[in-house]
Design a protein around this motif. Sequence first.
Motif, PDB file in Angstrom:
ATOM      1  N   GLN A 321     -17.898  40.913 -12.845  1.00 23.90           N
ATOM      2  CA  GLN A 321     -17.046  39.742 -12.694  1.00 23.90           C
ATOM      3  C   GLN A 321     -16.830  39.450 -11.211  1.00 23.90           C
ATOM      4  O   GLN A 321     -16.453  40.330 -10.441  1.00 23.90           O
ATOM      5  N   ALA A 322     -17.081  38.194 -10.806  1.00 16.15           N
ATOM      6  CA  ALA A 322     -16.778  37.792  -9.434  1.00 16.15           C
ATOM      7  C   ALA A 322     -15.277  37.578  -9.293  1.00 16.15           C
ATOM      8  O   ALA A 322     -14.641  36.949 -10.147  1.00 16.15           O
ATOM      9  N   LEU A 323     -14.720  38.119  -8.214  1.00 16.91           N
ATOM     10  CA  LEU A 323     -13.300  37.959  -7.917  1.00 16.91           C
ATOM     11  C   LEU A 323     -13.159  37.409  -6.507  1.00 16.91           C
ATOM     12  O   LEU A 323     -13.984  37.698  -5.625  1.00 16.91           O
ATOM     13  N   LEU A 324     -12.127  36.611  -6.277  1.00 13.01           N
ATOM     14  CA  LEU A 324     -11.863  36.050  -4.965  1.00 13.01           C
ATOM     15  C   LEU A 324     -10.446  36.400  -4.547  1.00 13.01           C
ATOM     16  O   LEU A 324      -9.491  36.150  -5.282  1.00 13.01           O
ATOM     17  N   SER A 325     -10.318  36.987  -3.355  1.00 10.84           N
ATOM     18  CA  SER A 325      -9.026  37.285  -2.770  1.00 10.84           C
ATOM     19  C   SER A 325      -8.789  36.344  -1.598  1.00 10.84           C
ATOM     20  O   SER A 325      -9.638  36.229  -0.711  1.00 10.84           O
ATOM     21  N   ALA A 326      -7.654  35.669  -1.600  1.00 13.48           N
ATOM     22  CA  ALA A 326      -7.273  34.784  -0.501  1.00 13.48           C
ATOM     23  C   ALA A 326      -6.002  35.328   0.129  1.00 13.48           C
ATOM     24  O   ALA A 326      -4.951  35.388  -0.524  1.00 13.48           O
TER      25      ALA A 326
END
Length: 428
Positions: A321-326
């Motif tokens: 699963q691709a995850l994005l942290s901002a």
Amino acid sequence: MRQLGVIRGSNAPTVRIIGGGLTGILAAFEAHRLGCRDIELHERFDQLGGSAWPRRDHGLELRADRRHFGAQGDATRTLLEANGLVFEDFENRYGSVSPAPGGDLAFTHDFEGPALRTRKLGLGPITGGSLADRIRAYPHDISGHLTRYCQWALGSWLDEVDAGAAVPLGIKRVYATEIDTCDLARAKRADPVYDSLYGIPRALWGRLQNQTASLPAGGFQTFFMRCQSALERLGVTILTSSFLSPQQAFRAREAGDIVVWAADPSPLFAPLDLEPPKRLAKSLTSYIFKARYAGPLPFHVRNFTAEGSVFRVHLYECRGQALLSAECVSEISDGELRREIHRLMSGFGGASLHLDETLSIQVEPRWSQHSLDAARKLSGLHAALTKHQGANFIAGAWEAQTLGASLSEISLSLTAALAIEQAEAVAA
């Protein structure tokens, strides 16, 4: 480094390590490599990993910050691999977003620092140890923007911030975009000051040593559990939910043990009658999304525009699963955050990026940037520990910017302490 012989019998020292985060784990492996066989590792939480232990949601690791290890041959990775830890290499991809004329964005691949317009390359002297002193050495058009960026990111007077904050802020080097690349390269080769303040994107510079990095196989939670198993196989006594106070650590040192304080140094100031440092008050708000992205993973982008809220974006993969942290300098509404992320990613295949549900929102203090006061008082703490506790009390390399630098410093200190123990054992 030469391995010391094991000191046996009643003269064999116990090595007590306070703090079971990455630094403490590395200290335990290194102490064993140097010949120690009576090692205790104290961790206040119920598992090793400290602040680096990842939170999870439905089996997915929520990594609010970017954390990785070096390529094959890196000293830290080599030590861990020698103890059975396994790593997976990845292509180390990153980029930066900087301001451009007319309110546009300048997207720079293979460079993590700001890419700023200037027609001048000359540098002034660095007259002090603050971040402001470092920034003032640049030409005015560069220094003006760096000042705005740092105030946006930190919300502090830059004369009060230690110059070392340039590293976690991402401004260790600046790419001067209107200077001919060959001229910039010649200046960097000719003068170490220019080399330390100016940078060139990796592909243009031809220095590809950081092209590959690595992550622990199976993720960070698996990594820390494997570290614990590996240390237990070596005979290290791991005491979780356990934390020695400074007074207990001092008494252990006085009894002949070697103590490595790999935890937060804050509790050490009061017992030595030292004033604790003032820390920067700025916090970061981290948002983590499930995502779909056609580009390479992991991928990291820094925002140097000094606009909006997003400080940096990190895309990574966990269990397919691709995850994005901002990471954001202030809280922001969901709709505005998604628009900012898409704008910052638009120069890096952002058209293929789709943000799905939000998994986590967390506000955390930022400790990686030291105030000038903190840097000075940490230096004073080191001096006081050396004077009052001697070589057997080892500070945890708190100012080190990388794990490799921390490991090197602790290794040198352990080697010195063990050499003294060996000399005393021989004399006896």
